[in-house]
Design an enzyme around this catalytic site. Sequence first.
Site, PDB file in Angstrom:
ATOM      1  NE  ARG B   9      -3.871   0.763   2.209  1.00 18.09           N
ATOM      2  CZ  ARG B   9      -4.824   1.470   1.598  1.00 18.09           C
ATOM      3  NH1 ARG B   9      -4.627   2.741   1.311  1.00 18.09           N
ATOM      4  NH2 ARG B   9      -5.971   0.930   1.267  1.00 18.09           N
ATOM      5  CD  GLU B  20       0.884 -20.448   4.087  1.00 19.51           C
ATOM      6  OE1 GLU B  20       1.272 -19.471   4.769  1.00 19.51           O
ATOM      7  OE2 GLU B  20       0.669 -21.579   4.571  1.00 19.51           O
ATOM      8  CB  CYS B  30      -9.381 -17.935  15.806  1.00 18.78           C
ATOM      9  SG  CYS B  30      -7.819 -17.151  16.165  1.00 18.78           S
ATOM     10  CG  HIS B  48      -9.672 -13.288   7.347  1.00 17.62           C
ATOM     11  ND1 HIS B  48     -10.814 -13.015   8.059  1.00 17.62           N
ATOM     12  CD2 HIS B  48      -8.794 -13.812   8.234  1.00 17.62           C
ATOM     13  CE1 HIS B  48     -10.623 -13.360   9.324  1.00 17.62           C
ATOM     14  NE2 HIS B  48      -9.416 -13.844   9.456  1.00 17.62           N
ATOM     15  CE1 TYR B  49     -10.656  -8.499   2.497  1.00 18.77           C
ATOM     16  CE2 TYR B  49      -8.889  -8.959   4.038  1.00 18.77           C
ATOM     17  CZ  TYR B  49      -9.952  -8.179   3.644  1.00 18.77           C
ATOM     18  OH  TYR B  49     -10.308  -7.087   4.377  1.00 18.77           O
ATOM     19  CG  ASP B 267       0.683 -16.925  16.414  1.00 18.17           C
ATOM     20  OD1 ASP B 267       0.338 -15.772  16.705  1.00 18.17           O
ATOM     21  OD2 ASP B 267      -0.121 -17.855  16.230  1.00 18.17           O
ATOM     22  CG  ASN B 289      -4.342  -9.444  11.715  1.00 15.57           C
ATOM     23  OD1 ASN B 289      -3.648 -10.193  11.031  1.00 15.57           O
ATOM     24  ND2 ASN B 289      -5.644  -9.554  11.772  1.00 15.57           N
ATOM     25  CD1 TRP B 419     -24.163   1.939  42.469  1.00 10.74           C
ATOM     26  CD2 TRP B 419     -22.160   2.804  42.015  1.00 10.74           C
ATOM     27  NE1 TRP B 419     -24.020   3.086  43.213  1.00 10.74           N
ATOM     28  CE2 TRP B 419     -22.794   3.642  42.965  1.00 10.74           C
ATOM     29  CE3 TRP B 419     -20.874   3.164  41.570  1.00 10.74           C
ATOM     30  CZ2 TRP B 419     -22.197   4.801  43.476  1.00 10.74           C
ATOM     31  CZ3 TRP B 419     -20.285   4.322  42.090  1.00 10.74           C
ATOM     32  CH2 TRP B 419     -20.944   5.110  43.026  1.00 10.74           C
TER      33      TRP B 419
END
Lengths: 437, 437
Positions: B9, B20, B30, B48-49, B267, B289, B419
């Site tokens: 970016r 990978e 997860c 995710h993508y 990790d 991330n 409270w």
Amino acid sequence: MAAASRVKRLRRDWDVVVYERTQWVSFALCGIPYHVSCMVKRLSDLIHYPLEEFTRRRGIDVRIETEVVDVGDGYVVARRRDGREERLEYDVLVLATGARPVVPRGLAEAVDQERVFVVSHLGDAERIRRRLEAGAEKAVVVGGGFLGLEMAEAIRSWGARVTIVEKLGGLLPTVLDEEFSEHLTRIVVGVEGVEVVTGKGVSSIEGGGVVLEDGSSIEADIVVLAVGRRPETSLAEKLGLRLGRSGAVAVDERMRTSRENVYAVGDAAEARSIVTGEPVWCPFAQVANKMGYVAGTVIAGGDARLRGVACTSATKVFGVTVAKTGLSLAEAKRLGIDAEAVDVEAGTKARYIPGGSWIKLRVVYEASTGRLLGAQALSGDESGFWRVNVVAALLEKKADVWDLFETDLGYTPLLSPVWDPLVVAARLALRRLGGRR
Amino acid sequence: MAAASRVKRLRRDWDVVVYERTQWVSFALCGIPYHVSCMVKRLSDLIHYPLEEFTRRRGIDVRIETEVVDVGDGYVVARRRDGREERLEYDVLVLATGARPVVPRGLAEAVDQERVFVVSHLGDAERIRRRLEAGAEKAVVVGGGFLGLEMAEAIRSWGARVTIVEKLGGLLPTVLDEEFSEHLTRIVVGVEGVEVVTGKGVSSIEGGGVVLEDGSSIEADIVVLAVGRRPETSLAEKLGLRLGRSGAVAVDERMRTSRENVYAVGDAAEARSIVTGEPVWCPFAQVANKMGYVAGTVIAGGDARLRGVACTSATKVFGVTVAKTGLSLAEAKRLGIDAEAVDVEAGTKARYIPGGSWIKLRVVYEASTGRLLGAQALSGDESGFWRVNVVAALLEKKADVWDLFETDLGYTPLLSPVWDPLVVAARLALRRLGGRR
């Protein structure tokens, strides 16, 4: 009661007298809409603690249905229900006189508490519910603030068609920025049986309904006025206490007024904004309780301060959670702050988890420094409330958007997206700050 | 992928290559338990993508099914699936090699991925689900940590009876303090079809099941090993990078390793604890991330730092939300900190609102200063997660219990008690701090 309880806890041997005009102490005013809707069945459920908790267990001399009608240097005069007056001398006075509903000019005479109501104390909850039990098909709620929205939902739950009339441009107009106010308005307009009229005030209330400023009228069997509240300061004025610009009693961080040994707490008093450092009027229950705690501690000789409040406010109506802390973008600009905002629309769970909800979040920050100024959220689940609370915690410590980025929010797919909307907002802000920082 | 995306970016013209080993990038590890349970139907939903997002849209050269087998000064050697090797020179290297599951001594040979599984990548999710589809009546999950609990719930959802075997004294023993671990254990023991065996390790896995250290055995058609993870540092070691005490790669706040132009994130890398200032290993997705974001920014010539993490962790299993941030009391004491804790058990809504849930909350602070050190919560709704996140925000700014008291959490009866349990915890702590402060 928070102040009285705190004093008695720290100074068991001191005499603490509480005067209360109504028959209720420790009542949950915020619960009124939920009693009206029957979610809370008994009015007595809205009493946090029974009177005996304060009198017998905590040793406070609570005098209910007794109104303080005069106050002077070292004494108060109180009038009991039977009309008899008593005079009591004090070493220390705490004013916790709260706020009273605003009744728009020209509408005061219309308030009959049979068909046209204000919402001031628990008795109103009961009367409005009785009215709905007796039958009402059309209701008008004047005012699109927190109370107006909550009362509209409560009345709608009885089957009555409800029109919310808000003089300004959208719902919660003094809380949310315009875009968020409009978004909320669109949602509420979409609720079956609920209409929203914005941009028009009420000019009169007549037999059959409400007449608006433009001459149009809305039929109503029941009208609830919820156009705002004002601090109740008549006793404070009798004592010559300094009032702030908001009209509430000016106090320092220890709840001390301009007069020695006189304290003010709760909706009658100002607090200091943690964001601007300036006095603000935040008539919210959680702030009121903390003020009481601080005043009680200080009176008893301890050290406590309420250095600032973020004026965090929230509600859940018509399936939407609304929350706000600190300043809106409009408020910040009005104060002359060079503010910017970033908006995020996102899911509230990991994308692949079914049943996730939506959030529309705005984070407001100072353009030159990145300092956080506030946040507001609308969401389909309760997470908007909590994300705003996270920002409230950061406001408490005068954090900036980099702190927001770094804040290590937990992640698990069932509870949040891995890039939390708050962190996404921080990233957007950091990108904008880019070269400036 | 976070680091690669960030570099691209900011530096559109740079060549960014990602190797990978598996066929998946941007996968939600997860989410594995939720694929096993069929809450997430397709394995592809855990991506995710899609790959094209990174390759076509972001311009990253992603080489999947290609494992880096050697690394040296300015180059890597990668082996493709077909066995062919390629050598690539780099100006900057980012190690994001993640972690691998620990297999207890003596059990490695038992892992056959047909009946005895570890959970390492998406392929395991698929294999375990296939096994459950084929039929399994009895399962043993070895390890009562986050993954073990989540896998136990997922397997139980297929109808199999599940026994969780945890060597230490209770569930989540390295996350929660003993009292909270025991409370959670009692809840899970109460779940129909789930048993918990604590205080016993597994000595072997044989045809019909699992043999414990005390010689007893538990029958099982399926065994899942979830006893923990270790940073994957073989490449880092080849490069001679300094490792921290945790065994993960030592990095500074900009994710720089001991070797110039080599970064480590996720990790595989340590982070700095915002609480102690010392390196810690927090193998959690949200931290990973952010590390990627920071490394990418720094590599591209921008300024970014991850000054600290609170190691916030959470899960929702068997109807309980568990969350923790910062230090437990036990961890703080082990570090030689003079720590104290206050516990609050409370409702999560205004008392009078029906349907409120419960929370058991602990706030840990330094006894001499009141500085916040951590919080942990168990709750019947998701609010425990968010209350812990509020403390995470305060940890980010090194706040104390007075800040926690003052934090202006919003209040509305449907969403919280007036409270808030966090404020009650702060009050309790302040009371204890009393004269000391």
